[in-house]
Design a protein around this motif. Structure first.
Motif, PDB file in Angstrom:
ATOM      1  N   SER A  92       0.825  -1.200   0.000  1.00  0.00           N
ATOM      2  CA  SER A  92       0.000   0.000   0.000  1.00  0.00           C
ATOM      3  C   SER A  92       0.865   1.258   0.000  1.00  0.00           C
ATOM      4  CB  SER A  92      -0.933  -0.015   1.218  1.00  0.00           C
ATOM      5  OG  SER A  92      -1.587   1.219   1.373  1.00  0.00           O
ATOM      6  N   GLU A  93       1.945   1.240   0.772  1.00  0.00           N
ATOM      7  CA  GLU A  93       2.801   2.423   0.844  1.00  0.00           C
ATOM      8  C   GLU A  93       3.567   2.637  -0.456  1.00  0.00           C
ATOM      9  OE1 GLU A  93       4.863   3.244   4.368  1.00  0.00           O
ATOM     10  OE2 GLU A  93       3.587   2.014   5.654  1.00  0.00           O
ATOM     11  N   TYR A  94       4.000   1.541  -1.092  1.00  0.00           N
ATOM     12  CA  TYR A  94       4.641   1.685  -2.405  1.00  0.00           C
ATOM     13  C   TYR A  94       3.666   2.277  -3.424  1.00  0.00           C
ATOM     14  CZ  TYR A  94       9.081  -0.715  -1.548  1.00  0.00           C
ATOM     15  OH  TYR A  94      10.343  -1.044  -1.128  1.00  0.00           O
ATOM     16  N   LEU A  95       2.437   1.766  -3.432  1.00  0.00           N
ATOM     17  CA  LEU A  95       1.452   2.260  -4.391  1.00  0.00           C
ATOM     18  C   LEU A  95       1.104   3.723  -4.145  1.00  0.00           C
ATOM     19  CD1 LEU A  95      -0.937  -0.827  -4.581  1.00  0.00           C
ATOM     20  CD2 LEU A  95       0.667  -0.047  -6.326  1.00  0.00           C
ATOM     21  N   SER A  96       1.127   4.151  -2.889  1.00  0.00           N
ATOM     22  CA  SER A  96       0.860   5.562  -2.580  1.00  0.00           C
ATOM     23  C   SER A  96       1.935   6.460  -3.173  1.00  0.00           C
ATOM     24  CB  SER A  96       0.784   5.749  -1.060  1.00  0.00           C
ATOM     25  OG  SER A  96      -0.326   5.045  -0.525  1.00  0.00           O
ATOM     26  N   THR A 269      11.828   6.025  -9.217  1.00  0.00           N
ATOM     27  CA  THR A 269      12.024   7.264  -8.459  1.00  0.00           C
ATOM     28  C   THR A 269      11.933   7.054  -6.949  1.00  0.00           C
ATOM     29  OG1 THR A 269       9.668   7.814  -8.562  1.00  0.00           O
ATOM     30  CG2 THR A 269      11.063   8.605 -10.361  1.00  0.00           C
ATOM     31  N   ILE A 270      11.484   5.880  -6.512  1.00  0.00           N
ATOM     32  CA  ILE A 270      11.393   5.619  -5.068  1.00  0.00           C
ATOM     33  C   ILE A 270      12.796   5.473  -4.512  1.00  0.00           C
ATOM     34  CG2 ILE A 270      10.482   4.083  -3.298  1.00  0.00           C
ATOM     35  CD1 ILE A 270       8.306   3.253  -5.246  1.00  0.00           C
ATOM     36  N   SER A 271      13.152   6.307  -3.570  1.00  0.00           N
ATOM     37  CA  SER A 271      14.532   6.365  -3.072  1.00  0.00           C
ATOM     38  C   SER A 271      14.828   5.253  -2.076  1.00  0.00           C
ATOM     39  CB  SER A 271      14.787   7.716  -2.406  1.00  0.00           C
ATOM     40  OG  SER A 271      14.026   7.824  -1.208  1.00  0.00           O
ATOM     41  N   GLU A 272      16.104   5.071  -1.842  1.00  0.00           N
ATOM     42  CA  GLU A 272      16.548   4.077  -0.856  1.00  0.00           C
ATOM     43  C   GLU A 272      16.016   4.424   0.531  1.00  0.00           C
ATOM     44  OE1 GLU A 272      20.749   2.446   1.085  1.00  0.00           O
ATOM     45  OE2 GLU A 272      20.754   3.717  -0.703  1.00  0.00           O
ATOM     46  N   GLN A 273      16.033   5.693   0.876  1.00  0.00           N
ATOM     47  CA  GLN A 273      15.526   6.108   2.184  1.00  0.00           C
ATOM     48  C   GLN A 273      14.039   5.794   2.328  1.00  0.00           C
ATOM     49  OE1 GLN A 273      15.930  10.286   2.956  1.00  0.00           O
ATOM     50  NE2 GLN A 273      15.310  10.124   5.091  1.00  0.00           N
ATOM     51  N   GLN A 274      13.264   6.038   1.280  1.00  0.00           N
ATOM     52  CA  GLN A 274      11.836   5.731   1.342  1.00  0.00           C
ATOM     53  C   GLN A 274      11.599   4.232   1.515  1.00  0.00           C
ATOM     54  OE1 GLN A 274      11.005   7.714  -2.426  1.00  0.00           O
ATOM     55  NE2 GLN A 274       9.592   9.122  -1.370  1.00  0.00           N
ATOM     56  N   LYS A 275      12.361   3.402   0.816  1.00  0.00           N
ATOM     57  CA  LYS A 275      12.211   1.947   0.938  1.00  0.00           C
ATOM     58  C   LYS A 275      12.532   1.476   2.352  1.00  0.00           C
ATOM     59  CE  LYS A 275      13.328   1.132  -3.927  1.00  0.00           C
ATOM     60  NZ  LYS A 275      14.242   0.498  -4.881  1.00  0.00           N
ATOM     61  N   ASN A 276      13.610   2.028   2.928  1.00  0.00           N
ATOM     62  CA  ASN A 276      13.988   1.635   4.289  1.00  0.00           C
ATOM     63  C   ASN A 276      12.922   2.038   5.307  1.00  0.00           C
ATOM     64  OD1 ASN A 276      16.380   0.503   3.449  1.00  0.00           O
ATOM     65  ND2 ASN A 276      17.589   2.351   3.818  1.00  0.00           N
ATOM     66  N   ILE A 277      12.342   3.203   5.124  1.00  0.00           N
ATOM     67  CA  ILE A 277      11.299   3.663   6.039  1.00  0.00           C
ATOM     68  C   ILE A 277      10.099   2.716   5.995  1.00  0.00           C
ATOM     69  CG2 ILE A 277       9.608   5.492   6.446  1.00  0.00           C
ATOM     70  CD1 ILE A 277      11.742   7.507   5.567  1.00  0.00           C
ATOM     71  N   ILE A 278       9.720   2.295   4.786  1.00  0.00           N
ATOM     72  CA  ILE A 278       8.573   1.387   4.646  1.00  0.00           C
ATOM     73  C   ILE A 278       8.855   0.052   5.334  1.00  0.00           C
ATOM     74  CG2 ILE A 278       7.200   0.064   2.991  1.00  0.00           C
ATOM     75  CD1 ILE A 278       7.564   2.376   1.023  1.00  0.00           C
ATOM     76  N   ILE A 279      10.008  -0.537   5.065  1.00  0.00           N
ATOM     77  CA  ILE A 279      10.340  -1.838   5.654  1.00  0.00           C
ATOM     78  C   ILE A 279      10.435  -1.737   7.173  1.00  0.00           C
ATOM     79  CG2 ILE A 279      12.098  -3.635   5.810  1.00  0.00           C
ATOM     80  CD1 ILE A 279      10.441  -3.764   3.303  1.00  0.00           C
ATOM     81  N   ASN A 280      11.113  -0.710   7.668  1.00  0.00           N
ATOM     82  CA  ASN A 280      11.279  -0.556   9.115  1.00  0.00           C
ATOM     83  C   ASN A 280       9.947  -0.315   9.827  1.00  0.00           C
ATOM     84  OD1 ASN A 280      14.039  -0.896   8.983  1.00  0.00           O
ATOM     85  ND2 ASN A 280      14.464   1.293   8.774  1.00  0.00           N
ATOM     86  N   ARG A 281       8.984   0.262   9.117  1.00  0.00           N
ATOM     87  CA  ARG A 281       7.686   0.524   9.733  1.00  0.00           C
ATOM     88  C   ARG A 281       6.901  -0.771   9.953  1.00  0.00           C
ATOM     89  NH1 ARG A 281       5.793   4.105   6.246  1.00  0.00           N
ATOM     90  NH2 ARG A 281       6.542   5.866   7.451  1.00  0.00           N
ATOM     91  N   TRP A 282       7.131  -1.766   9.091  1.00  0.00           N
ATOM     92  CA  TRP A 282       6.332  -2.995   9.160  1.00  0.00           C
ATOM     93  C   TRP A 282       7.089  -4.202   9.693  1.00  0.00           C
ATOM     94  CZ3 TRP A 282       1.226  -3.006   8.640  1.00  0.00           C
ATOM     95  CH2 TRP A 282       0.635  -1.895   8.011  1.00  0.00           C
ATOM     96  N   ILE A 283       8.390  -4.243   9.534  1.00  0.00           N
ATOM     97  CA  ILE A 283       9.177  -5.414   9.952  1.00  0.00           C
ATOM     98  C   ILE A 283      10.089  -5.008  11.092  1.00  0.00           C
ATOM     99  CG2 ILE A 283      10.733  -7.244   9.231  1.00  0.00           C
ATOM    100  CD1 ILE A 283       8.046  -7.290   7.842  1.00  0.00           C
ATOM    101  N   ARG A 284       9.900  -5.616  12.254  1.00  0.00           N
ATOM    102  CA  ARG A 284      10.718  -5.345  13.432  1.00  0.00           C
ATOM    103  C   ARG A 284      11.300  -6.658  13.929  1.00  0.00           C
ATOM    104  NH1 ARG A 284      11.347   0.148  13.378  1.00  0.00           N
ATOM    105  NH2 ARG A 284       9.334   1.194  13.206  1.00  0.00           N
ATOM    106  N   PHE A 285      12.579  -6.881  13.637  1.00  0.00           N
ATOM    107  CA  PHE A 285      13.222  -8.099  14.119  1.00  0.00           C
ATOM    108  C   PHE A 285      13.587  -7.990  15.599  1.00  0.00           C
ATOM    109  CE2 PHE A 285      14.389  -8.118   9.543  1.00  0.00           C
ATOM    110  CZ  PHE A 285      13.642  -9.213   9.203  1.00  0.00           C
ATOM    111  N   MET A 286      13.838  -6.754  16.073  1.00  0.00           N
ATOM    112  CA  MET A 286      14.176  -6.550  17.491  1.00  0.00           C
ATOM    113  C   MET A 286      13.984  -5.079  17.831  1.00  0.00           C
ATOM    114  SD  MET A 286      17.527  -7.644  19.690  1.00  0.00           S
ATOM    115  CE  MET A 286      16.948  -9.326  19.755  1.00  0.00           C
ATOM    116  N   ASP A 287      13.448  -4.822  19.005  1.00  0.00           N
ATOM    117  CA  ASP A 287      13.180  -3.456  19.463  1.00  0.00           C
ATOM    118  C   ASP A 287      14.179  -3.109  20.552  1.00  0.00           C
ATOM    119  OD1 ASP A 287      12.219  -1.043  20.159  1.00  0.00           O
ATOM    120  OD2 ASP A 287      10.182  -1.706  20.656  1.00  0.00           O
ATOM    121  N   TYR A 288      15.072  -2.125  20.266  1.00  0.00           N
ATOM    122  CA  TYR A 288      16.143  -1.759  21.208  1.00  0.00           C
ATOM    123  C   TYR A 288      15.771  -0.584  22.109  1.00  0.00           C
ATOM    124  CZ  TYR A 288      19.272  -4.623  18.368  1.00  0.00           C
ATOM    125  OH  TYR A 288      19.866  -5.655  17.710  1.00  0.00           O
TER     126      TYR A 288
END
Length: 569
Positions: A92-96, A269-288
């Motif tokens: 959904s975030e990619y499509l937005s 045009t989707i930047s590396e920073q945008q991709k990382n933000i999307i993944i980090n928002r949904w996938i949490r392997f560990m919360d520090y």
């Protein structure tokens, strides 16, 4: 976040072995970028070409256009259909971002399942599907964008199961997968020995594994991590990886092909920073966050020192005992081999001796007939005697084979059709009355010595003939069928099916053990060594032998043998 520590342990160990150790306070994004580069995740910053986008937009008149969209409603964290029919998740975030870049809008068409989504697309009710893998079958009705996200596919099972090297290790076991998914079809095609159990969603597949109604499931590392944590299935873990990778693309109707270049430009045009933000928002392997690890490190240090002292003391005390155990085990193995030799001679010589005995009886009765018939019987007895010697040589060798994972290096070319014909003729000479049918691909060179291939086929067919000849199923008749087919250029699958008494399902895993006999086979001759010899020989060349668990009438044994692909020059 409520962490599923056992499930994520494999991920953490893998990441720490690849990258220098970092303090808990460091940003998770750095580690994820490195993992993404190794796994082939779609992390890359491609420069946008705005003037090309504008040109495509003008040609297509994209301004304020509305396009219908279907998703997989049960595929978190990629696609999530909320209770108010809103599209959420990674896709959904990619499509937005794409909609913003192209100045278009997505109109969601809600569906109840992935099967309904595919049906709606074929019916033209939706013009786009949010994210899926391209396959030759799908490319007949869909156009696909460039890949916008990649994720490795991993094997998930219960905590009490061992780690496996690959999917080949799941032969004969059940694997839960969503009906219609590309990964299910790929596994079924490449690994026909795996029993696929179809379910409606990824969550159902994980629940089936957790409840022990399926041995394992396969899915993307992102989806599995999210769902195991969300469902609190603390008894699951990653037990291995696969050669498959999820390559997620946007699918579209073919009549929208002029839009494809513009869509790919928007993805770029989707930047590396945008991709990382999307993944980090949904996938949490560990919360520090807000965790003080000082006491943890002190505990680990003290525990490590005490453990080291105890381990050194333990091994010094048990060193002498271990040597005694090894010596006793070697003595036990030597005694077992002597006992095995005696029992195997009884088992392996039974069929050739039966041929000789039958031939002698007929020879006496045919003394008054033509010499041609007598010569045929004498020739059959000669072949049987030769096989007796051959069997003894192979069996003695197999008894002394150590258990090893190193496959035999064999370049011999044995024609399957010739050996199969010899073995079948051997049993026909006994006048058992069993009808034999052979079909499929037999004109192939097997990468095994002919003597060892003959020994394997002899043991498998011996059981089939023995139990079929005494079958009480008069309606079905007494029959043995042999079917050969090529799995791929390197492997051949041989199926041997009889209509005998069968083997209870509870004993399928034990039937290949030495001296084990099924409970319903007491009335038949044998000592339970033949199938163990077959597995020992086949394993030397990287092959497999197993029992089809789906057969309820009689037995179906499957032999997977290596094909010799080298030139005969």
């Amino acid at each position: 976040m409520n962490l599923n520590i056992p499930f994520t342990l494999g991920l953490l160990v893998f990441s720490f072995t690849l990258f220098p150790f970092k303090s808990a306070a460091e940003d998770y994004t750095t580690s994820f970028n490195a993992l993404s580069a190794i796994w082939g995740a779609s992390i890359g910053n491609q420069a946008s070409s705005n003037y090309l986008l504008e040109a495509h937009s003008e040609d297509l008149d994209l301004g304020r256009n509305i396009y219908t969209l279907c998703i997989d409603p049960q595929w978190p964290p990629f696609d999530i259909l909320s209770t108010d029919n809103q599209h959420k998740g990674i896709f959904s975030e990619y499509l937005s971002l794409i909609a913003h870049e192209l100045d278009i809008e997505w109109q969601l068409i809600p569906t109840n399942s992935w099967s309904q989504t595919l049906r709606f697309f074929r019916q033209g009710k939706c013009q786009f599907i949010s994210g899926l893998n391209a396959t030759p079958e799908r490319e007949q009705i869909m156009l696909f964008s460039d890949v916008f996200l990649s994720a490795p596919m991993v094997i998930i099972s219960r905590q009490d199961q061992p780690y496996v090297a690959n999917l080949h290790s799941l032969a004969g076991k059940s694997l839960a997968s969503v009906s219609g998914y590309r990964i299910a079809k790929a596994i079924q095609h490449k690994y026909p020995m795996i029993d696929i159990v179809y379910v409606n969603s990824t969550q159902d597949a994980l629940r089936a594994v957790s409840r022990n109604t399926a041995y394992a499931t396969v899915g993307s590392i992102f989806g599995m991590s999210y769902n195991v944590d969300a469902l609190q299935l603390n008894n699951l873990k990653i037990i291995g990886h696969t050669e498959f990778t999820g390559q997620y693309r946007i699918a579209m109707q073919k009549q929208l092909s002029p839009l494809l270049p513009t869509l790919n430009m928007a993805i770029a045009t989707i930047s590396e920073q945008q991709k990382n933000i999307i993944i980090n928002r949904w996938i949490r392997f560990m919360d520090y966050e807000n965790i003080d690890y000082t006491w943890v490190w002190w505990t680990i240090a003290i525990t490590g020192i005490l453990s080291l002292v105890l381990v050194v003391r333990y091994y010094s005390i048990l060193s002498y005992s271990r040597r005694l155990v090894i010596a006793n085990e070697q003595l036990r193995i030597a005694n077992d081999e002597q006992e095995t030799l005696m029992k195997m001679v009884s088992h392996q010589y039974r069929t050739p001796l039966a041929i000789i005995e039958s031939g002698l009886r007929l020879l006496r009765a045919e003394l008054t007939k033509t010499s041609h018939t007598a010569n045929d019987r004498i020739a059959a007895m000669g072949r049987a005697t030769k096989r007796m010697k051959e069997t003894l040589s192979i069996s003695l060798g197999e008894l002394h084979l150590p258990n090893t994972s190193v496959y035999a290096d064999n370049s011999e070319r044995t024609i399957l059709a010739e050996v199969l014909a010899q073995v079948v003729q051997q049993f026909r000479d006994q006048d058992t009355g069993v009808n034999v049918t052979i079909k499929g691909y037999t004109d192939v060179h097997i990468a095994m010595p002919s003597a060892e291939l003959r020994c394997c086929l002899d043991n498998i067919l011996s059981n089939a003939f023995k139990y079929s000849a005494t079958s009480r199923n008069s309606d079905a008749g007494q029959s043995v069928s042999i079917c050969c087919k090529s799995i791929d250029p390197e492997w051949l699958l041989i199926k041997v099916k009889d209509n005998g008494v069968g083997i209870p399902r509870t004993e399928h895993d034990k039937i290949f053990s030495k001296f084990y006999r099924a409970q319903n086979s007491a009335e038949f001759p044998g000592v339970g060594i033949g199938l163990a010899i077959v597995r020992q020989i086949v394993s030397k060349y990287g092959g497999m032998v197993y029992l089809n668990s789906q057969i309820t009438n009689g037995c179906e044994f499957l032999l997977q043998l290596p094909i010799n692909t080298t030139s005969s020059d």
